[in-house]
Design an enzyme around this catalytic site. Structure first.
Site, mmCIF file in Angstrom:
data_model
loop_
_atom_site.group_PDB
_atom_site.id
_atom_site.type_symbol
_atom_site.label_atom_id
_atom_site.label_comp_id
_atom_site.label_asym_id
_atom_site.label_seq_id
_atom_site.Cartn_x
_atom_site.Cartn_y
_atom_site.Cartn_z
ATOM 1 N N GLY A 145 0.814 -1.219 0.000
ATOM 2 C CA GLY A 145 0.000 0.000 0.000
ATOM 3 C C GLY A 145 0.839 1.255 0.000
ATOM 4 O O GLY A 145 0.516 2.230 0.683
ATOM 5 N N ALA A 146 1.919 1.261 -0.807
ATOM 6 C CA ALA A 146 2.900 2.346 -0.734
ATOM 7 C C ALA A 146 2.682 3.451 -1.751
ATOM 8 O O ALA A 146 3.513 4.350 -1.858
ATOM 9 C CB ALA A 146 4.310 1.775 -0.903
ATOM 10 N N ASN A 147 1.568 3.426 -2.485
ATOM 11 C CA ASN A 147 1.355 4.465 -3.488
ATOM 12 C C ASN A 147 0.717 5.725 -2.901
ATOM 13 O O ASN A 147 0.636 6.750 -3.576
ATOM 14 C CB ASN A 147 0.492 3.946 -4.637
ATOM 15 C CG ASN A 147 -0.873 3.471 -4.185
ATOM 16 O OD1 ASN A 147 -0.994 2.353 -3.701
ATOM 17 N ND2 ASN A 147 -1.898 4.310 -4.311
ATOM 18 N N SER A 148 0.279 5.673 -1.638
ATOM 19 C CA SER A 148 -0.338 6.859 -1.032
ATOM 20 C C SER A 148 -0.205 6.791 0.487
ATOM 21 O O SER A 148 0.192 5.761 1.049
ATOM 22 C CB SER A 148 -1.820 6.959 -1.416
ATOM 23 O OG SER A 148 -2.541 5.850 -0.891
ATOM 24 N N GLY A 149 -0.536 7.906 1.130
ATOM 25 C CA GLY A 149 -0.614 7.937 2.588
ATOM 26 C C GLY A 149 0.691 7.647 3.301
ATOM 27 O O GLY A 149 1.789 7.995 2.842
ATOM 28 N N TYR A 165 -12.786 -3.614 11.281
ATOM 29 C CA TYR A 165 -11.463 -2.974 11.245
ATOM 30 C C TYR A 165 -10.718 -3.215 12.553
ATOM 31 O O TYR A 165 -9.537 -3.586 12.559
ATOM 32 C CB TYR A 165 -11.621 -1.483 10.970
ATOM 33 C CG TYR A 165 -10.317 -0.717 10.958
ATOM 34 C CD1 TYR A 165 -9.504 -0.738 9.823
ATOM 35 C CD2 TYR A 165 -9.909 0.007 12.070
ATOM 36 C CE1 TYR A 165 -8.296 -0.036 9.813
ATOM 37 C CE2 TYR A 165 -8.712 0.708 12.058
ATOM 38 C CZ TYR A 165 -7.906 0.687 10.932
ATOM 39 O OH TYR A 165 -6.712 1.380 10.922
ATOM 40 N N GLY A 201 2.169 4.844 3.700
ATOM 41 C CA GLY A 201 3.037 3.955 2.929
ATOM 42 C C GLY A 201 3.922 4.708 1.965
ATOM 43 O O GLY A 201 5.120 4.397 1.831
ATOM 44 N N SER A 248 -3.273 -0.477 14.952
ATOM 45 C CA SER A 248 -4.006 0.705 15.391
ATOM 46 C C SER A 248 -4.404 0.555 16.854
ATOM 47 O O SER A 248 -4.609 -0.562 17.338
ATOM 48 C CB SER A 248 -5.260 0.911 14.545
ATOM 49 O OG SER A 248 -6.086 1.922 15.089
#
Length: 354
Positions: free
Chosen positions: A131-135, A293, A137, A260
């Site tokens: 998940g490294a394309n945003s946020g 979640y 990450g 979390s």
């Protein structure tokens, strides 16, 4: 004097003169370190004065910094057409005088990844981030790549992963960064990703399990599992199992699982105290997005703890973390109510780089 001679630190005319067998080098960030060729070790402190230094200013006109195939920094003098491993700025080093330790810890919730990595040379290290394309990450990938690591962005969308790669290369054109397809909602995709990575014959020093979904409507994956549970936990669990051998062969290595604080507000046991598997992948009737979640984040922590117990004797550590409350990222995009809540909380929470 006899002790100095025995240690290979004979007296010289200057405390800044290096003893025989020592060499002065620099990292990409300009920090000076010292290589002892006799004992084949390096250290940050000068072997005689004990001082730490860094180079000041930019490279002289016509000079360029490069990295060889072993990850060693060297310098090219284009004017005189020569190369050297000696930083031309070493004649203008400044002493690093760290401030006296304050009562608070060195890093806190306001620290950024770039601050924590300052002075680190990660050349030769291979990192996978899901998940490294945003946020979070993306910020993690960028920070590690800018410090010399070879970073692989494991993303569901290869096009968005490619865009993220270009953004990192825009900051440093020599960054070693690439994107590969990984859809955690498909165990077959996880398997294909692991096989594709292994075919590269690379080591793996850091695996960061960052990807997650939040607040999504109930749906089943192609593996007939509830999507939040599979994407947030089971997909990562399977990925680590497939890459476990590579991690052990690359030790010291580490796994980092992004969890979390919300894991505290749930339970995965039944009334008798036994694990209730029906709670992990609930039916549509029993599904509540927030609870799903929370349960997936609890699974993250339990998994990380057990993984560390099993692999730490083999040089692989595992840690889970809480990145911060209600950070304004793309995680909340699935329902406008969550977006509103995150927007209202934004002025009081950590920024993305923090």
């Amino acid at each position: 004097m006899a002790a100095l001679k025995y240690a290979g630190l004979e007296d010289t005319d200057s405390e800044e003169e290096l003893p025989p067998g020592w060499e002065e080098r620099t990292t990409k960030d300009g920090w000076v370190y010292y290589a002892n060729h006799l004992e084949e070790k390096t250290q940050w402190e000068h072997p005689k004065s004990g001082k730490r230094k860094r180079v000041a200013g930019d490279l002289p006109y016509g000079w360029e910094q490069e990295t060889d195939e072993n990850g060693q920094v060297y310098f090219v003098d284009h004017i005189n057409k020569r190369t050297t491993y000696l930083d031309p700025r070493l004649a203008f080093t400044v002493e690093d005088n760290p401030a006296k330790p304050a009562t608070r810890q060195k890093y806190d919730g306001n620290s950024t990844a770039m601050e924590i990595l300052q002075g680190r040379d990660l050349s030769g290290k291979v990192v996978i981030i899901t998940g490294a394309n945003s946020g979070i990450g993306f910020e993690t990938a960028k920070s590690l790549a800018l410090h010399g690591a070879h970073v692989i962005l494991a993303c569901r969308s290869l096009s968005r992963g490619g865009d993220a790669v270009q953004r990192i290369l825009g900051e440093w054109h020599k960054a070693k960064v690439e994107a590969m397809t990984l859809d955690l909602a498909s165990l077959q995709s996880v398997q294909h990703f692991a096989e594709a990575f292994k075919s590269k014959n690379l080591p793996l020093h850091i695996l960061i399990c960052n990807a997650a979904v939040f607040g999504v409507p109930w749906c089943l994956t192609e593996d007939s599992l509830e999507s939040t549970f599979q994407v947030n936990h089971l997909g990562h669990f399977y990925l680590v199992q497939l890459l476990e051998e590579v991690l052990c062969q690359s030790s010291p290595a580490r796994v980092v699982v992004v969890s979390s604080e919300s894991h505290r507000f749930t339970e995965i046991k039944d009334s008798s105290g036994k694990l209730d598997f029906s709670l992990l992948s609930p039916s549509k009737k029993e599904y509540w997005a927030m609870l799903a979640y929370n349960r997936s984040k609890l699974c993250n922590i339990l998994f990380s703890n057990e993984l560390n117990r099993r692999l730490s004797p083999h040089g692989v550590t595992s840690n889970s973390l809480h990145p911060g409350n209600m950070i304004y990222s793309s995680l909340h995009r699935n329902w406008w109510v969550y977006t509103l809540l995150f927007t209202l909380a934004r002025p009081f929470t950590k920024s993305m780089v923090q």
